[in-house]
Design a protein around this motif. Sequence first.
Motif, PDB file in Angstrom:
ATOM      1  N   VAL A 210       0.832  -1.213   0.000  1.00 22.48           N
ATOM      2  CA  VAL A 210       0.000   0.000   0.000  1.00 22.48           C
ATOM      3  C   VAL A 210       0.864   1.259   0.000  1.00 22.48           C
ATOM      4  CG1 VAL A 210      -1.610   1.354   1.415  1.00 22.48           C
ATOM      5  CG2 VAL A 210      -2.000  -1.091   1.068  1.00 22.48           C
ATOM      6  N   LEU A 211       1.957   1.254   0.755  1.00 16.41           N
ATOM      7  CA  LEU A 211       2.728   2.481   0.969  1.00 16.41           C
ATOM      8  C   LEU A 211       3.889   2.673   0.002  1.00 16.41           C
ATOM      9  CD1 LEU A 211       2.988   2.302   4.878  1.00 16.41           C
ATOM     10  CD2 LEU A 211       1.405   3.717   3.541  1.00 16.41           C
ATOM     11  N   LEU A 212       4.435   1.576  -0.531  1.00 17.68           N
ATOM     12  CA  LEU A 212       5.707   1.669  -1.238  1.00 17.68           C
ATOM     13  C   LEU A 212       5.605   1.143  -2.656  1.00 17.68           C
ATOM     14  CD1 LEU A 212       7.896   0.448   1.753  1.00 17.68           C
ATOM     15  CD2 LEU A 212       7.625   2.809   0.959  1.00 17.68           C
ATOM     16  N   GLY A 213       6.742   1.156  -3.361  1.00 21.66           N
ATOM     17  CA  GLY A 213       6.795   0.709  -4.746  1.00 21.66           C
ATOM     18  C   GLY A 213       8.015   1.289  -5.435  1.00 21.66           C
ATOM     19  N   PRO A 214       8.144   1.067  -6.722  1.00 22.94           N
ATOM     20  CA  PRO A 214       9.296   1.609  -7.462  1.00 22.94           C
ATOM     21  C   PRO A 214       9.416   3.120  -7.276  1.00 22.94           C
ATOM     22  CG  PRO A 214       8.066   0.051  -8.817  1.00 22.94           C
ATOM     23  CD  PRO A 214       7.244   0.275  -7.597  1.00 22.94           C
ATOM     24  N   GLY A 215      10.627   3.562  -7.061  1.00 19.12           N
ATOM     25  CA  GLY A 215      10.873   4.988  -6.871  1.00 19.12           C
ATOM     26  C   GLY A 215      10.749   5.447  -5.439  1.00 19.12           C
ATOM     27  N   GLU A 238      13.493   0.790  -2.926  1.00 19.32           N
ATOM     28  CA  GLU A 238      14.902   0.834  -2.576  1.00 19.32           C
ATOM     29  C   GLU A 238      15.037   0.623  -1.067  1.00 19.32           C
ATOM     30  OE1 GLU A 238      18.785   3.867  -2.705  1.00 19.32           O
ATOM     31  OE2 GLU A 238      16.830   4.521  -3.491  1.00 19.32           O
ATOM     32  N   ILE A 239      15.867  -0.328  -0.674  1.00 17.64           N
ATOM     33  CA  ILE A 239      16.018  -0.689   0.731  1.00 17.64           C
ATOM     34  C   ILE A 239      17.313  -0.101   1.273  1.00 17.64           C
ATOM     35  CG2 ILE A 239      16.169  -2.601   2.361  1.00 17.64           C
ATOM     36  CD1 ILE A 239      14.775  -4.340   0.241  1.00 17.64           C
ATOM     37  N   VAL A 258      13.658   9.232   2.923  1.00 12.62           N
ATOM     38  CA  VAL A 258      12.981   7.938   2.939  1.00 12.62           C
ATOM     39  C   VAL A 258      11.469   8.153   3.052  1.00 12.62           C
ATOM     40  CG1 VAL A 258      14.947   6.733   3.947  1.00 12.62           C
ATOM     41  CG2 VAL A 258      13.164   7.650   5.444  1.00 12.62           C
ATOM     42  N   ASP A 259      10.726   7.196   2.546  1.00  8.43           N
ATOM     43  CA  ASP A 259       9.259   7.265   2.617  1.00  8.43           C
ATOM     44  C   ASP A 259       8.710   6.511   3.812  1.00  8.43           C
ATOM     45  OD1 ASP A 259       8.544   8.628  -0.035  1.00  8.43           O
ATOM     46  OD2 ASP A 259       9.880   7.010  -0.686  1.00  8.43           O
ATOM     47  N   ALA A 260       9.445   5.472   4.263  1.00  3.43           N
ATOM     48  CA  ALA A 260       8.976   4.664   5.390  1.00  3.43           C
ATOM     49  C   ALA A 260      10.166   4.109   6.152  1.00  3.43           C
ATOM     50  CB  ALA A 260       8.080   3.519   4.901  1.00  3.43           C
ATOM     51  N   VAL A 261       9.962   3.927   7.449  1.00  5.62           N
ATOM     52  CA  VAL A 261      10.959   3.296   8.320  1.00  5.62           C
ATOM     53  C   VAL A 261      10.283   2.097   8.987  1.00  5.62           C
ATOM     54  CG1 VAL A 261      12.346   3.531  10.404  1.00  5.62           C
ATOM     55  CG2 VAL A 261      12.267   5.407   8.743  1.00  5.62           C
ATOM     56  N   PHE A 262      10.907   0.935   8.866  1.00  8.66           N
ATOM     57  CA  PHE A 262      10.388  -0.282   9.502  1.00  8.66           C
ATOM     58  C   PHE A 262      11.216  -0.562  10.753  1.00  8.66           C
ATOM     59  CE2 PHE A 262       8.721  -0.485   5.315  1.00  8.66           C
ATOM     60  CZ  PHE A 262       7.599  -1.304   5.352  1.00  8.66           C
ATOM     61  N   THR A 263      10.541  -0.750  11.878  1.00 11.19           N
ATOM     62  CA  THR A 263      11.264  -0.937  13.124  1.00 11.19           C
ATOM     63  C   THR A 263      10.564  -1.936  14.034  1.00 11.19           C
ATOM     64  OG1 THR A 263      12.144   0.182  15.091  1.00 11.19           O
ATOM     65  CG2 THR A 263      10.084   1.025  14.195  1.00 11.19           C
ATOM     66  N   THR A 264      11.361  -2.668  14.816  1.00  7.92           N
ATOM     67  CA  THR A 264      10.870  -3.527  15.889  1.00  7.92           C
ATOM     68  C   THR A 264      11.317  -2.877  17.193  1.00  7.92           C
ATOM     69  OG1 THR A 264      12.843  -4.900  15.512  1.00  7.92           O
ATOM     70  CG2 THR A 264      10.767  -5.687  14.587  1.00  7.92           C
ATOM     71  N   ALA A 265      10.704  -1.754  17.513  1.00  8.67           N
ATOM     72  CA  ALA A 265      11.193  -0.883  18.589  1.00  8.67           C
ATOM     73  C   ALA A 265      11.157  -1.548  19.958  1.00  8.67           C
ATOM     74  CB  ALA A 265      10.378   0.407  18.610  1.00  8.67           C
ATOM     75  N   SER A 266      10.097  -2.284  20.262  1.00 11.98           N
ATOM     76  CA  SER A 266       9.956  -2.827  21.608  1.00 11.98           C
ATOM     77  C   SER A 266      10.828  -4.044  21.858  1.00 11.98           C
ATOM     78  CB  SER A 266       8.486  -3.199  21.859  1.00 11.98           C
ATOM     79  OG  SER A 266       7.700  -2.031  21.899  1.00 11.98           O
ATOM     80  N   HIS A 267      11.120  -4.790  20.791  1.00  8.30           N
ATOM     81  CA  HIS A 267      11.926  -6.006  20.951  1.00  8.30           C
ATOM     82  C   HIS A 267      12.622  -6.238  19.623  1.00  8.30           C
ATOM     83  CE1 HIS A 267      12.625  -9.304  23.782  1.00  8.30           C
ATOM     84  NE2 HIS A 267      12.824 -10.057  22.719  1.00  8.30           N
ATOM     85  N   GLN A 268      13.756  -5.568  19.435  1.00  3.59           N
ATOM     86  CA  GLN A 268      14.405  -5.559  18.127  1.00  3.59           C
ATOM     87  C   GLN A 268      14.725  -6.977  17.663  1.00  3.59           C
ATOM     88  OE1 GLN A 268      17.589  -6.012  16.476  1.00  3.59           O
ATOM     89  NE2 GLN A 268      16.722  -5.057  14.654  1.00  3.59           N
ATOM     90  N   CYS A 269      14.364  -7.252  16.424  1.00  8.06           N
ATOM     91  CA  CYS A 269      14.641  -8.565  15.837  1.00  8.06           C
ATOM     92  C   CYS A 269      15.892  -8.464  14.968  1.00  8.06           C
ATOM     93  CB  CYS A 269      13.458  -9.018  14.986  1.00  8.06           C
ATOM     94  SG  CYS A 269      13.717 -10.592  14.135  1.00  8.06           S
ATOM     95  N   PRO A 270      16.927  -9.243  15.281  1.00  8.22           N
ATOM     96  CA  PRO A 270      17.004 -10.340  16.261  1.00  8.22           C
ATOM     97  C   PRO A 270      17.784  -9.994  17.534  1.00  8.22           C
ATOM     98  CG  PRO A 270      18.768 -10.569  14.688  1.00  8.22           C
ATOM     99  CD  PRO A 270      18.052  -9.291  14.316  1.00  8.22           C
ATOM    100  N   THR A 271      18.255  -8.748  17.709  1.00  7.11           N
ATOM    101  CA  THR A 271      19.177  -8.451  18.818  1.00  7.11           C
ATOM    102  C   THR A 271      18.489  -8.337  20.165  1.00  7.11           C
ATOM    103  OG1 THR A 271      19.021  -6.034  18.687  1.00  7.11           O
ATOM    104  CG2 THR A 271      20.565  -7.122  17.173  1.00  7.11           C
TER     105      THR A 271
END
Length: 488
Positions: A210-215, A238-239, A258-271
Amino acid sequence: MSIPAEAFVLPPAGRGSLQQRIRQMVTEGILAGRFRPGQRMPSSRGLAEHLGISRITVTLSYAELVSSDYLTARGRSGYFVSENAPRAPDMPARGPRAESPDVARLLAGRVLAAGQVDRPADWEAYPYSFIYGQADATLFDHQNWRLCAVRALGRRDFATLTQDYYDRDDPLLIEHVLRSILPRRGIAAEPDEVLLTLGAQNGLWLASQVLLGPGRRAAVENPCYSGLRGVLAATGTEILPVDVDADGLPPEAVPKGVDAVFTTASHQCPTNATMPLERRLALLEAAGREGFVIVEDDYEFEMSFLKPVSPALKSLDSDGRVIYAGSFSKSVFPGMRLGYLVGPASFIRAARALRLTTLRHPPGHIQRTVAYFLSLGHYDALINRMRTAYRRRRQAMEEAIRDNGLVVAGQGGFGGSSFWMRAPATVNTEVLAERLRAEGVLIEPGRVFFDPESAPRNYYRLAYSSTPPVRIPEGIARIARAIRQGAG
């Protein structure tokens, strides 16, 4: 013509009760065309003697097969394959397999497989299995789950079980997610701000589509959940990897534009790092200043048994910039494949429309079973039981790791179900994992979690969700011994 008793071989043990296995044996023979309509079945006595089981078990199985019209009873003559029994259609044998070059042409450039942790299908057969995310049957509330499932199959819930919801979700489950699950993370939402998904992976896919795509550009943690890169790559996005530290994702390191940031803030995966409150607020402030959306994967918040978790990023979101992904996979069982997205109503409408084109909605029976499991208090009781067990297992693993001189790279301060480990720089943990399999030990090599361009090979993950405490010390000792001997 009679069918000889020798034509029957019971399916392996573990595939249901004896009656169910006899039924499977007979129905498979009929559907495969080995047993034809009108053929006489072996007598119940003869089949029981051949299989080495009681005659009453065979008699009851035959009665079930008669009721479903696979067999028919003819008085004193015995049982026969029914003329009305289902049968597989007669289809001509197909020729050798072939692959058109046009298929290869259309697949060119597609993401066909993302980096995934190598988990053997028979992981339960290994005595020292430190594989992440698997359920422990000794902890699960089988009885109450079964009762909830049976209730969901009842006449009162027939419409929930059978009807096509199109783009809607079970209102009873949505009610309990809003009233029970989200408030634990400090999140208040309305029904039009929640969408059920087939687990967190499906939620991340919907959000990225929904949020991302080419460009467009997305920042991801490095290391991060191994399935996320494949999800994003499939969109043409683009990653941009951002190295995490002891406090998770540093907001100041997020690239511009950047258009979006993906995060596992409460329990970072895998650290397993937990982002402090100050950093969460800084990330939200950066999102507003730089104009990006945050996708928060809160995959393991229920497993906080050492101390309370920080508020979810979504709970601090005052201007609708955070898309929150949750899941029941870690808290109930992963095979259920049920999760949820929480976000602005406009985003949920778009994600709902996309879901409609692919899977419509998660199965109604699963939704209603989970709703009952929540509403009757079984879910909370299960979580408490798991937290108690995980606390004991974590303590056993901490002691074993310390006693054997292994190095913990990240263990988190709130709980969870795993340790992030670092071997000496000379050790390739993929080779180490292969060596350990021969000794009955399963570990997860860490390379797949990192950016492929700069992935180190000496990290690995050890989980304890499905490992009884009594086995942990010996399993850890075998890992340490293999590392000392130079494996990898």
